[in-house]
Design a protein around this motif. Structure first.
Motif, PDB file in Angstrom:
ATOM      1  N   ASP A   1      42.382  46.154  47.203  1.00  0.00           N
ATOM      2  CA  ASP A   1      42.774  45.540  45.931  1.00  0.00           C
ATOM      3  C   ASP A   1      43.364  44.155  46.159  1.00  0.00           C
ATOM      4  O   ASP A   1      43.138  43.238  45.362  1.00  0.00           O
ATOM      5  CB  ASP A   1      43.787  46.429  45.196  1.00  0.00           C
ATOM      6  N   TRP A   2      44.124  43.999  47.223  1.00  0.00           N
ATOM      7  CA  TRP A   2      44.743  42.703  47.517  1.00  0.00           C
ATOM      8  C   TRP A   2      43.684  41.638  47.763  1.00  0.00           C
ATOM      9  O   TRP A   2      43.781  40.526  47.240  1.00  0.00           O
ATOM     10  CB  TRP A   2      45.658  42.847  48.732  1.00  0.00           C
TER      11      TRP A   2
ATOM     12  N   LYS B   1      41.844  40.864  44.278  1.00  0.00           N
ATOM     13  CA  LYS B   1      42.543  40.457  43.064  1.00  0.00           C
ATOM     14  C   LYS B   1      43.779  39.590  43.279  1.00  0.00           C
ATOM     15  O   LYS B   1      44.342  39.083  42.305  1.00  0.00           O
ATOM     16  CB  LYS B   1      42.948  41.708  42.269  1.00  0.00           C
TER      17      LYS B   1
ATOM     18  N   THR C   1      45.381  36.971  40.499  1.00  0.00           N
ATOM     19  CA  THR C   1      46.688  37.392  39.982  1.00  0.00           C
ATOM     20  C   THR C   1      47.739  36.319  40.201  1.00  0.00           C
ATOM     21  O   THR C   1      48.563  36.040  39.316  1.00  0.00           O
ATOM     22  CB  THR C   1      47.125  38.700  40.667  1.00  0.00           C
TER      23      THR C   1
ATOM     24  N   ARG D   1      45.059  46.093  38.457  1.00  0.00           N
ATOM     25  CA  ARG D   1      44.764  46.931  39.610  1.00  0.00           C
ATOM     26  C   ARG D   1      43.778  48.042  39.268  1.00  0.00           C
ATOM     27  O   ARG D   1      42.910  48.384  40.068  1.00  0.00           O
ATOM     28  CB  ARG D   1      46.049  47.543  40.158  1.00  0.00           C
TER      29      ARG D   1
ATOM     30  N   SER E   1      48.637  51.113  46.722  1.00  0.00           N
ATOM     31  CA  SER E   1      47.463  51.653  47.416  1.00  0.00           C
ATOM     32  C   SER E   1      47.884  52.565  48.560  1.00  0.00           C
ATOM     33  O   SER E   1      47.269  53.616  48.792  1.00  0.00           O
ATOM     34  CB  SER E   1      46.605  50.505  47.960  1.00  0.00           C
TER      35      SER E   1
ATOM     36  N   TYR F   1      50.248  45.392  45.281  1.00  0.00           N
ATOM     37  CA  TYR F   1      48.886  45.876  45.515  1.00  0.00           C
ATOM     38  C   TYR F   1      48.815  46.785  46.745  1.00  0.00           C
ATOM     39  O   TYR F   1      48.203  47.861  46.692  1.00  0.00           O
ATOM     40  CB  TYR F   1      47.928  44.698  45.681  1.00  0.00           C
TER      41      TYR F   1
END
Length: 223
Positions: free
Chosen positions: A115-116, A119, A123, A166, A104, A100
């Motif tokens: 995103d980390w 998600k 995930t 993502r 990015s 992630y």
């Protein structure tokens, strides 16, 4: 072919395993875009995924597998479970985090942790439904020199899920299944049903009209 591949892996284990892992991981992004029916492939995103896979995931997995084997040698049940526990509590969250943040970073996002934060947890939970079974077979059945290649084959599927999560998912398996098997729109179904009913009604009217026309034609004309 198989013997040649195995001979090459034994002779060049690092190059072969890392290359195969990186290609399969990048292939996961290609499959994701292909399943998304995009008009144009985003090769830049595939490149970024490949860079992360070759520079970190493939190399890390190669040396990680060897570390686990030195620390817990053999494939007894106890040793396999120890490897599995350490792998899922250490390597799995690290690999997901690097994916992630790494992609990015390569995309030039200002907040590479966005995103980390959104998600990662979902995930990681989804990964616990997939990776423990794959890695159990890996540690128990696959020889050490092929373990990174085996992980790469599994990572092909996992990378497809990661790329979906993502770009448009939320890291859950439910979102991925809904993407692969989208539910039918009830409004569309209703429209199709109405259209079909209208066509059937029109056909029935035509069938009724045909005998009436025939009967009219058969009546004698009166002078």
């Amino acid at each position: 072919m198989r013997k040649a591949f195995l001979r090459h892996v034994r002779r060049f284990p690092w190059v072969t395993n890392v290359t195969l892992y990186g290609c399969l991981f990048a292939g996961g992004d290609f499959v994701h875009q292909w399943f998304s029916y995009r008009e144009e492939m985003d090769w830049r995103h595939t490149r970024n995924v490949a860079v992360v896979a070759f520079s970190f995931h493939g190399n890390f997995n190669f040396f990680w597998m060897r570390f686990l084997e030195r620390r817990f040698p053999g494939n007894s049940v106890g040793m396999v479970l120890r490897k599995l526990l350490l792998d899922q509590t250490t390597a799995a969250p690290l690999a997901t985090s690097v994916f992630y943040t790494g992609v990015s970073f390569l995309e030039g996002k200002e907040d590479i942790l966005e995103d980390w934060r959104e998600k990662f947890l979902n995930t990681y939970k989804t990964g616990l439904m997939f990776w423990p079974f794959m890695q159990f077979m890996n540690f128990a059945l696959v020889p050490l020199y092929l373990r990174t290649s085996f992980t790469g084959c599994c990572a092909f599927i996992w990378a497809t899920f990661l790329c979906f999560s993502r770009q448009s998912g939320d890291g859950t398996a439910g979102a991925a299944l809904a993407w692969m098997f989208p539910p039918k729109d009830p409004l569309t179904e209703g429209t199709e049903d109405k259209t079909g009913s209208a066509e059937e009604t029109a056909d029935s009217k035509e069938k009724v009209q045909v005998p009436e026309d025939g009967m009219a034609a058969s009546k004698p004309t009166q002078n």
